[in-house]
Write an enzyme that holds these catalytic residues in place. Structure first.
Site, mmCIF file in Angstrom:
data_model
loop_
_atom_site.group_PDB
_atom_site.id
_atom_site.type_symbol
_atom_site.label_atom_id
_atom_site.label_comp_id
_atom_site.label_asym_id
_atom_site.label_seq_id
_atom_site.Cartn_x
_atom_site.Cartn_y
_atom_site.Cartn_z
ATOM 1 N N ASN A 195 -53.030 -34.471 23.668
ATOM 2 C CA ASN A 195 -52.800 -35.896 23.411
ATOM 3 C C ASN A 195 -54.146 -36.558 23.133
ATOM 4 O O ASN A 195 -55.184 -36.074 23.534
ATOM 5 C CB ASN A 195 -52.073 -36.540 24.589
ATOM 6 C CG ASN A 195 -52.851 -36.460 25.891
ATOM 7 O OD1 ASN A 195 -53.830 -35.700 26.022
ATOM 8 N ND2 ASN A 195 -52.455 -37.244 26.864
ATOM 9 N N GLN A 213 -44.512 -42.261 33.688
ATOM 10 C CA GLN A 213 -43.897 -41.305 32.772
ATOM 11 C C GLN A 213 -42.642 -40.678 33.395
ATOM 12 O O GLN A 213 -42.549 -40.566 34.624
ATOM 13 C CB GLN A 213 -44.875 -40.149 32.415
ATOM 14 C CG GLN A 213 -45.903 -40.490 31.357
ATOM 15 C CD GLN A 213 -47.184 -41.085 31.939
ATOM 16 O OE1 GLN A 213 -47.562 -40.811 33.110
ATOM 17 N NE2 GLN A 213 -47.857 -41.901 31.154
ATOM 18 N N CYS A 246 -49.433 -34.076 29.645
ATOM 19 C CA CYS A 246 -49.659 -34.956 30.796
ATOM 20 C C CYS A 246 -50.253 -34.107 31.905
ATOM 21 O O CYS A 246 -49.587 -33.180 32.393
ATOM 22 C CB CYS A 246 -48.348 -35.601 31.249
ATOM 23 S SG CYS A 246 -48.520 -36.662 32.700
ATOM 24 N N GLY A 247 -51.482 -34.375 32.280
ATOM 25 C CA GLY A 247 -52.189 -33.521 33.243
ATOM 26 C C GLY A 247 -51.680 -33.698 34.660
ATOM 27 O O GLY A 247 -51.327 -32.724 35.340
ATOM 28 N N ASN A 267 -43.413 -41.322 27.920
ATOM 29 C CA ASN A 267 -44.099 -42.503 28.450
ATOM 30 C C ASN A 267 -43.093 -43.583 28.829
ATOM 31 O O ASN A 267 -41.947 -43.584 28.356
ATOM 32 C CB ASN A 267 -45.064 -43.070 27.404
ATOM 33 C CG ASN A 267 -46.369 -42.312 27.335
ATOM 34 O OD1 ASN A 267 -46.898 -41.836 28.341
ATOM 35 N ND2 ASN A 267 -46.893 -42.171 26.136
ATOM 36 N N ASN A 293 -54.999 -42.941 24.001
ATOM 37 C CA ASN A 293 -55.318 -43.278 25.398
ATOM 38 C C ASN A 293 -56.778 -43.712 25.461
ATOM 39 O O ASN A 293 -57.631 -43.067 24.823
ATOM 40 C CB ASN A 293 -55.096 -42.038 26.286
ATOM 41 C CG ASN A 293 -53.644 -41.579 26.279
ATOM 42 O OD1 ASN A 293 -52.772 -42.184 26.896
ATOM 43 N ND2 ASN A 293 -53.371 -40.504 25.533
ATOM 44 N N GLU A 300 -53.551 -46.228 29.334
ATOM 45 C CA GLU A 300 -52.797 -45.128 28.728
ATOM 46 C C GLU A 300 -51.895 -45.585 27.576
ATOM 47 O O GLU A 300 -51.243 -46.637 27.661
ATOM 48 C CB GLU A 300 -51.911 -44.428 29.780
ATOM 49 C CG GLU A 300 -52.664 -43.523 30.712
ATOM 50 C CD GLU A 300 -51.751 -42.532 31.400
ATOM 51 O OE1 GLU A 300 -50.735 -42.116 30.798
ATOM 52 O OE2 GLU A 300 -52.048 -42.181 32.558
ATOM 53 N N ARG A 301 -51.855 -44.778 26.544
ATOM 54 C CA ARG A 301 -50.883 -44.975 25.450
ATOM 55 C C ARG A 301 -49.481 -45.001 26.064
ATOM 56 O O ARG A 301 -49.131 -44.134 26.848
ATOM 57 C CB ARG A 301 -51.007 -43.826 24.451
ATOM 58 C CG ARG A 301 -50.013 -43.838 23.336
ATOM 59 C CD ARG A 301 -50.195 -42.704 22.360
ATOM 60 N NE ARG A 301 -49.975 -41.389 22.980
ATOM 61 C CZ ARG A 301 -49.927 -40.253 22.271
ATOM 62 N NH1 ARG A 301 -50.120 -40.256 20.961
ATOM 63 N NH2 ARG A 301 -49.728 -39.097 22.885
ATOM 64 N N HIS A 353 -57.426 -39.061 23.006
ATOM 65 C CA HIS A 353 -58.228 -39.900 23.923
ATOM 66 C C HIS A 353 -59.455 -40.441 23.214
ATOM 67 O O HIS A 353 -60.094 -39.713 22.440
ATOM 68 C CB HIS A 353 -58.672 -39.075 25.143
ATOM 69 C CG HIS A 353 -57.537 -38.693 26.045
ATOM 70 N ND1 HIS A 353 -57.151 -39.448 27.125
ATOM 71 C CD2 HIS A 353 -56.670 -37.648 25.981
ATOM 72 C CE1 HIS A 353 -56.111 -38.869 27.707
ATOM 73 N NE2 HIS A 353 -55.788 -37.780 27.046
ATOM 74 N N CYS A 374 -55.285 -40.646 35.284
ATOM 75 C CA CYS A 374 -54.799 -39.990 34.067
ATOM 76 C C CYS A 374 -55.433 -38.606 34.015
ATOM 77 O O CYS A 374 -56.660 -38.494 33.878
ATOM 78 C CB CYS A 374 -55.173 -40.813 32.832
ATOM 79 S SG CYS A 374 -54.668 -40.063 31.263
ATOM 80 N N THR A 417 -55.106 -35.928 31.802
ATOM 81 C CA THR A 417 -55.719 -35.547 30.518
ATOM 82 C C THR A 417 -56.897 -36.475 30.211
ATOM 83 O O THR A 417 -57.872 -36.057 29.587
ATOM 84 C CB THR A 417 -54.695 -35.635 29.368
ATOM 85 O OG1 THR A 417 -54.045 -36.923 29.385
ATOM 86 C CG2 THR A 417 -53.671 -34.519 29.455
ATOM 87 N N GLY A 418 -56.804 -37.720 30.710
ATOM 88 C CA GLY A 418 -57.925 -38.655 30.526
ATOM 89 C C GLY A 418 -59.158 -38.203 31.272
ATOM 90 O O GLY A 418 -60.289 -38.324 30.779
#
Ligand SMILES: N[C@H](CCC[C@H](N)C(=O)O)C(=O)O
Length: 276
Positions: free
Chosen positions: A159, A46, A75-76, A66, A192, A210-211, A161, A219, A221-222
């Protein structure tokens, strides 16, 4: 036009960070793709753009693009690198900062021991709030992928998931199934795709397709979405260590109406200048 940049990563999820405070930065999707290209450009998952904010309650704005050039909501791992960046660049001396993102305000904090904790805000799983992610109130939802039906738990951290539980992340179909779920018609904004192996109630292993970037080494946020999904499935306790291929993140979620707290590394690798 030449542009100064800083190359960073958070648990192997790598970023090109641009200072849009002291230099004027306006990039097209093609320019983002060029910067992110690992052969013809710098290379990253990213691109993160740090800017002034117009919101009184925030200190900065932080935009996330992205590798495919698309701008996204959150984005975490990037949030941790962001706070390391603004400190290292002397853009602030505040340890806890409020950051405006496309999906709302987050507040990363630089701890005394150098680790970074981010309040990632409330997870969202109400279909009424995220119709582009969820079409049911069920914690576990079926998704037809080709001729197989998989069981996903959907969570938005700003975002989208879609998380599955698998027996072994090493043999999970990340590369073969992930791309199809990313663009599945059920997700008009794409999604994602997380594959979570539950080791015990405080430890999981996670891989994410990831998307807009493909599989990344980590990831943020994942990891938040996977822990929320695991807690909602009653498989996990409130604090979970998430082992990703690029490093370990610690996630805490006290349940409904509580924010998700994420702690993890943020590393500066090198600085440079790119001609666009
Ligand atoms: N690919 C994500 C954005 C980056 C998220 C990830 N790198 C993180 O650390 O949260 C999306 O399209 O929503």
């Amino acid at each position: 036009m030449s542009l100064k940049f800083t190359k960073m990563h958070g648990a192997g999820n790598d970023f090109v960070v641009l200072d849009g405070v002291r230099q004027s930065v306006a990039l097209s999707p093609e320019q983002i793709r060029y910067i992110a290209d690992r052969h013809f450009g710098i290379g990253c998952d990213q691109v993160l753009l740090v800017e002034k904010t117009q919101r009184d309650e925030a200190d900065f704005r932080y935009r996330i693009f992205n590798a495919d050039g698309g701008e996204v909501e959150q984005c975490g791992n990037g949030a941790r690198c962001f706070v390391r960046f603004v400190h290292d660049q002397n853009l602030t001396s505040k340890r806890e900062i409020v950051v405006e993102t496309k999906s709302g305000l987050i507040s990363p904090r630089l701890e005394e021991d150098g680790r970074i904790t981010v309040n990632m805000g409330l997870p969202i799983f109400d279909p009424a709030q995220i119709p582009f992610v969820s079409d049911s109130t069920e914690v576990i939802q079926p998704l037809q992928v080709g001729n197989e039906s998989v069981q996903i738990t959907v969570v938005s951290m700003g975002n989208p998931h879609a998380v599955q539980v698998v027996d072994d992340v090493e043999t999970a179909p990340v590369a073969t199934q992930g791309p199809f779920i990313e663009i599945h018609p059920r997700f008009p904004k794409r999604v994602n795709v997380g594959y979570m192996q539950v080791v015990d109630r405080e430890h999981i292993r996670l891989r994410v397709y990831e998307r807009g970037a493909g599989e990344t080494l980590s990831c943020g946020t994942g990891a938040c979405a996977a822990v929320v999904a695991g807690i909602r499935r009653k498989l996990l306790d409130n604090t979970v260590h998430v082992a990703t291929r690029g490093g370990t993140l610690s996630i805490t979620w006290a349940g409904e109406r509580s924010p998700v707290m994420m702690t993890g590394p943020a590393i500066t690798v090198f600085e440079g200048e790119i001609n666009l």
